[in-house]
Design a protein around this motif. Structure first.
Motif, PDB file in Angstrom:
ATOM      1  N   ALA A 180       0.838  -1.199   0.000  1.00 40.52           N
ATOM      2  CA  ALA A 180       0.000   0.000   0.000  1.00 40.52           C
ATOM      3  C   ALA A 180       0.873   1.250   0.000  1.00 40.52           C
ATOM      4  O   ALA A 180       0.557   2.245  -0.678  1.00 40.52           O
ATOM      5  N   GLY A 181       1.996   1.202   0.734  1.00 40.34           N
ATOM      6  CA  GLY A 181       2.906   2.328   0.737  1.00 40.34           C
ATOM      7  C   GLY A 181       3.580   2.554  -0.601  1.00 40.34           C
ATOM      8  O   GLY A 181       3.931   3.685  -0.954  1.00 40.34           O
ATOM      9  N   ILE A 182       3.773   1.461  -1.375  1.00 36.85           N
ATOM     10  CA  ILE A 182       4.371   1.580  -2.706  1.00 36.85           C
ATOM     11  C   ILE A 182       3.364   2.139  -3.710  1.00 36.85           C
ATOM     12  O   ILE A 182       3.661   3.057  -4.484  1.00 36.85           O
ATOM     13  N   LEU A 183       2.150   1.589  -3.686  1.00 34.19           N
ATOM     14  CA  LEU A 183       1.147   1.945  -4.687  1.00 34.19           C
ATOM     15  C   LEU A 183       0.515   3.303  -4.413  1.00 34.19           C
ATOM     16  O   LEU A 183       0.044   3.971  -5.341  1.00 34.19           O
ATOM     17  N   SER A 184       0.477   3.708  -3.144  1.00 30.49           N
ATOM     18  CA  SER A 184      -0.135   4.992  -2.799  1.00 30.49           C
ATOM     19  C   SER A 184       0.775   5.737  -1.834  1.00 30.49           C
ATOM     20  O   SER A 184       0.596   5.679  -0.609  1.00 30.49           O
TER      21      SER A 184
ATOM     22  N   ARG B 172      11.244   5.134  -3.710  1.00 29.84           N
ATOM     23  CA  ARG B 172      10.431   4.396  -2.747  1.00 29.84           C
ATOM     24  C   ARG B 172      11.185   3.187  -2.194  1.00 29.84           C
ATOM     25  O   ARG B 172      10.618   2.103  -1.993  1.00 29.84           O
ATOM     26  N   SER B 173      12.459   3.362  -1.939  1.00 30.18           N
ATOM     27  CA  SER B 173      13.288   2.231  -1.523  1.00 30.18           C
ATOM     28  C   SER B 173      12.817   1.629  -0.213  1.00 30.18           C
ATOM     29  O   SER B 173      12.850   0.396  -0.042  1.00 30.18           O
ATOM     30  N   VAL B 174      12.372   2.460   0.747  1.00 29.49           N
ATOM     31  CA  VAL B 174      11.940   1.920   2.035  1.00 29.49           C
ATOM     32  C   VAL B 174      10.748   0.982   1.860  1.00 29.49           C
ATOM     33  O   VAL B 174      10.731  -0.141   2.379  1.00 29.49           O
ATOM     34  N   ALA B 175       9.735   1.427   1.112  1.00 30.30           N
ATOM     35  CA  ALA B 175       8.552   0.596   0.911  1.00 30.30           C
ATOM     36  C   ALA B 175       8.885  -0.662   0.113  1.00 30.30           C
ATOM     37  O   ALA B 175       8.391  -1.758   0.410  1.00 30.30           O
ATOM     38  N   LEU B 176       9.737  -0.544  -0.915  1.00 27.31           N
ATOM     39  CA  LEU B 176      10.097  -1.708  -1.722  1.00 27.31           C
ATOM     40  C   LEU B 176      10.883  -2.733  -0.906  1.00 27.31           C
ATOM     41  O   LEU B 176      10.607  -3.942  -0.975  1.00 27.31           O
ATOM     42  N   LEU B 177      11.855  -2.273  -0.147  1.00 28.94           N
ATOM     43  CA  LEU B 177      12.624  -3.200   0.676  1.00 28.94           C
ATOM     44  C   LEU B 177      11.742  -3.833   1.750  1.00 28.94           C
ATOM     45  O   LEU B 177      11.869  -5.027   2.039  1.00 28.94           O
ATOM     46  N   THR B 178      10.847  -3.053   2.321  1.00 27.22           N
ATOM     47  CA  THR B 178       9.931  -3.604   3.322  1.00 27.22           C
ATOM     48  C   THR B 178       9.013  -4.640   2.695  1.00 27.22           C
ATOM     49  O   THR B 178       8.701  -5.669   3.325  1.00 27.22           O
ATOM     50  N   ALA B 179       8.590  -4.415   1.446  1.00 27.35           N
ATOM     51  CA  ALA B 179       7.756  -5.403   0.760  1.00 27.35           C
ATOM     52  C   ALA B 179       8.530  -6.698   0.521  1.00 27.35           C
ATOM     53  O   ALA B 179       8.001  -7.803   0.738  1.00 27.35           O
ATOM     54  N   GLY B 180       9.793  -6.598   0.072  1.00 28.18           N
ATOM     55  CA  GLY B 180      10.596  -7.798  -0.118  1.00 28.18           C
ATOM     56  C   GLY B 180      10.811  -8.538   1.181  1.00 28.18           C
ATOM     57  O   GLY B 180      10.719  -9.777   1.243  1.00 28.18           O
ATOM     58  N   TYR B 181      11.080  -7.809   2.224  1.00 27.51           N
ATOM     59  CA  TYR B 181      11.232  -8.382   3.568  1.00 27.51           C
ATOM     60  C   TYR B 181       9.960  -9.113   3.970  1.00 27.51           C
ATOM     61  O   TYR B 181       9.990 -10.205   4.556  1.00 27.51           O
ATOM     62  N   SER B 182       8.809  -8.507   3.647  1.00 26.25           N
ATOM     63  CA  SER B 182       7.514  -9.096   3.984  1.00 26.25           C
ATOM     64  C   SER B 182       7.277 -10.400   3.240  1.00 26.25           C
ATOM     65  O   SER B 182       6.745 -11.357   3.801  1.00 26.25           O
ATOM     66  N   VAL B 183       7.660 -10.430   1.958  1.00 23.18           N
ATOM     67  CA  VAL B 183       7.531 -11.674   1.189  1.00 23.18           C
ATOM     68  C   VAL B 183       8.358 -12.772   1.859  1.00 23.18           C
ATOM     69  O   VAL B 183       7.903 -13.912   2.020  1.00 23.18           O
ATOM     70  N   GLY B 184       9.581 -12.423   2.267  1.00 24.98           N
ATOM     71  CA  GLY B 184      10.413 -13.387   2.972  1.00 24.98           C
ATOM     72  C   GLY B 184       9.769 -13.867   4.252  1.00 24.98           C
ATOM     73  O   GLY B 184       9.814 -15.061   4.582  1.00 24.98           O
ATOM     74  N   GLN B 185       9.125 -12.968   4.987  1.00 26.09           N
ATOM     75  CA  GLN B 185       8.487 -13.351   6.244  1.00 26.09           C
ATOM     76  C   GLN B 185       7.313 -14.303   6.012  1.00 26.09           C
ATOM     77  O   GLN B 185       7.025 -15.152   6.859  1.00 26.09           O
ATOM     78  N   ILE B 186       6.628 -14.148   4.890  1.00 23.65           N
ATOM     79  CA  ILE B 186       5.540 -15.076   4.571  1.00 23.65           C
ATOM     80  C   ILE B 186       6.103 -16.450   4.231  1.00 23.65           C
ATOM     81  O   ILE B 186       5.583 -17.484   4.670  1.00 23.65           O
ATOM     82  N   LEU B 187       7.181 -16.469   3.460  1.00 27.34           N
ATOM     83  CA  LEU B 187       7.757 -17.744   3.021  1.00 27.34           C
ATOM     84  C   LEU B 187       8.420 -18.501   4.167  1.00 27.34           C
ATOM     85  O   LEU B 187       8.412 -19.745   4.170  1.00 27.34           O
ATOM     86  N   GLY B 188       8.987 -17.782   5.144  1.00 27.73           N
ATOM     87  CA  GLY B 188       9.726 -18.436   6.217  1.00 27.73           C
ATOM     88  C   GLY B 188       8.919 -19.460   6.987  1.00 27.73           C
ATOM     89  O   GLY B 188       9.286 -20.658   7.021  1.00 27.73           O
ATOM     90  N   PRO B 189       7.807 -19.076   7.639  1.00 32.32           N
ATOM     91  CA  PRO B 189       7.019 -20.070   8.379  1.00 32.32           C
ATOM     92  C   PRO B 189       6.477 -21.189   7.497  1.00 32.32           C
ATOM     93  O   PRO B 189       6.388 -22.340   7.930  1.00 32.32           O
ATOM     94  N   LEU B 190       6.100 -20.853   6.254  1.00 35.70           N
ATOM     95  CA  LEU B 190       5.608 -21.891   5.349  1.00 35.70           C
ATOM     96  C   LEU B 190       6.693 -22.914   5.038  1.00 35.70           C
ATOM     97  O   LEU B 190       6.440 -24.122   4.977  1.00 35.70           O
ATOM     98  N   ALA B 191       7.919 -22.443   4.853  1.00 36.41           N
ATOM     99  CA  ALA B 191       9.021 -23.336   4.505  1.00 36.41           C
ATOM    100  C   ALA B 191       9.356 -24.302   5.634  1.00 36.41           C
ATOM    101  O   ALA B 191       9.748 -25.448   5.385  1.00 36.41           O
ATOM    102  N   VAL B 192       9.212 -23.854   6.881  1.00 29.52           N
ATOM    103  CA  VAL B 192       9.624 -24.715   8.004  1.00 29.52           C
ATOM    104  C   VAL B 192       8.467 -25.483   8.623  1.00 29.52           C
ATOM    105  O   VAL B 192       8.704 -26.343   9.480  1.00 29.52           O
ATOM    106  N   THR B 193       7.231 -25.220   8.200  1.00 32.45           N
ATOM    107  CA  THR B 193       6.087 -25.925   8.798  1.00 32.45           C
ATOM    108  C   THR B 193       6.234 -27.440   8.753  1.00 32.45           C
ATOM    109  O   THR B 193       5.959 -28.121   9.751  1.00 32.45           O
ATOM    110  N   PRO B 194       6.693 -28.055   7.623  1.00 36.04           N
ATOM    111  CA  PRO B 194       6.858 -29.522   7.632  1.00 36.04           C
ATOM    112  C   PRO B 194       7.887 -30.014   8.650  1.00 36.04           C
ATOM    113  O   PRO B 194       7.862 -31.196   9.026  1.00 36.04           O
ATOM    114  N   LEU B 195       8.785 -29.142   9.088  1.00 34.04           N
ATOM    115  CA  LEU B 195       9.826 -29.553  10.037  1.00 34.04           C
ATOM    116  C   LEU B 195       9.370 -29.450  11.480  1.00 34.04           C
ATOM    117  O   LEU B 195      10.033 -30.003  12.372  1.00 34.04           O
ATOM    118  N   LEU B 196       8.250 -28.772  11.744  1.00 31.51           N
ATOM    119  CA  LEU B 196       7.870 -28.472  13.116  1.00 31.51           C
ATOM    120  C   LEU B 196       7.382 -29.694  13.879  1.00 31.51           C
ATOM    121  O   LEU B 196       7.394 -29.691  15.112  1.00 31.51           O
TER     122      LEU B 196
END
Length: 379
Positions: free
Chosen positions: A43-47, A303-327
């Protein structure tokens, strides 16, 4: 934002024990929060007007507080997911607005000053961990959520008058942003920061539960307090170092140290390893954000702050999903995988360090870009 975003980590073991939350559902709640964080960053990137609005900041602060207060009102996993999703959106908007305000309003101030502001996230983590540590012997998971909502409301009052970034003044083609030849290096920085999001969030979500698997119950919450305390001064320290050495080089060092901290409790049991892990993790994860966001601003990418935060956010979504089978085997394998991903992030930072040195772009110095004559090597 530090309380609202991260109090879930010390409350998670209580919800496992008292609210019937399974490990898989715990990962889903974490993922919902990170998905909301991505939505807020996008939202910060688009608006861009959103991140310049005091009304949006205040609405986000109220939403974050309300989402915490509503968690104990239900046992529905679906409602919990919705609440953590809303908390994620609000957290991202608060973060992007605050960081953009720092970068625009404190550009002429010493680097440690915005660094201390980043340390507010660490203070929120320490306070949330201390809150749960004090409450767990005498209260249940519901009281922990209500207390965290009250603490967030108190901090909301203190941040109510924060002034967002002003609208940019018209500039001509000779403005002092980085030349386009540096823009492709922003992609390398984005890749590194996205990988950091994957690795860091696994520890940020499950570190307390992992420590409590093989240690006294108080140690997990105590370690989380230590994470926050170590994070408070770390951002100012890394920002200060960033004025003397290249930020990509410091980013590489911070990521390697963080990987060691994440892997330590999985490799070595006991109280000392848990405490050292907490210090290393707390001393680096906000510092990594400080260095990466400042480097992005230095490269002059829009808009580097919003873009980097978005990439960070994508990583945060992938992290728990990637390790769920290991839990189902516990949290130690998940921590080792997270450490490996953070090392991959460090490798990308090394590529950035070499690339900027070869192009002659100076990656240390003030928080925002400035024009320099001739060839300026990376220190």
């Amino acid at each position: 934002m530090g309380v609202g975003r991260f109090v879930y980590t010390p409350i998670l073991p209580l919800m496992h024990a008292q609210a019937g939350l399974s490990a898989g559902a715990g990962a889903q709640l974490a993922t919902a929060n990170y998905l909301g964080y991505l939505v807020g960053a996008l939202a910060g990137i688009l608006s861009p007007a959103l991140i310049r609005s005091p009304a949006v900041l205040r609405a986000s602060l109220i939403t974050l507080t309300g989402s915490l207060a509503a968690m104990p009102a239900t046992h529905s996993t679906a409602v919990w997911i919705t609440l953590r999703l809303a908390a994620g959106v609000a957290s991202a908007l608060i973060f992007v607005i605050a960081v953009s305000s720092l970068h625009s309003r404190l550009r002429e101030h010493p680097a440690h000053l915005p660094g201390w502001a980043f340390g507010g996230v660490g203070a929120g983590i320490a306070l949330s961990g201390l809150l749960v540590l004090v409450l767990r012997p005498v209260a249940d998971w519901r009281a922990a959520w209500w207390a965290s909502a009250a603490l967030t409301a108190l901090l909301t009052l203190g941040s109510w008058k924060l002034r967002p970034e002003p609208a940019p003044a018209p500039t001509n083609s000779q403005s002092g942003v980085a030349a386009p030849r540096t823009h492709h290096w922003f992609g390398v920085l984005l890749a590194s920061y996205t990988l950091e999001g994957i690795g860091y969030i696994v520890a940020g979500t499950f570190l307390v539960a992992a420590i409590e698997q093989s240690s006294p119950g108080w140690l997990g919450s105590g370690a989380w307090v230590l994470v926050g305390l170590a994070a408070v001064p770390s951002s100012a320290l890394w920002a200060w170092l960033g004025r003397r050495w290249s930020r990509p080089g410091l980013l590489l060092v911070a990521l390697v140290v963080q990987a060691v901290g994440i892997a330590l409790p999985a490799l070595v049991g006991g109280v000392p390893a848990a405490l050292v892990s907490a210090v290393l993790f707390g001393a680096t994860f906000i510092g990594v954000s400080t260095l990466a966001l400042a480097a992005g601003a230095r490269l002059g990418f829009p808009r580097s702050v919003a873009l980097l935060t978005a990439g960070y956010s994508v990583g945060q979504i992938l992290g728990p999903l990637a390790v769920t089978p290991l839990l189902r085997h516990g949290y130690h394998q998940a921590l080792l995988l997270a450490a490996a991903v953070v090392l991959a992030s460090a490798a990308a930072a090394a590529v950035l360090r070499i690339g900027l040195r070869d192009t002659g772009v100076r990656a240390s110095g003030p928080w925002l870009p400035s024009r320099r004559r001739g060839r300026a090597g990376v220190r």
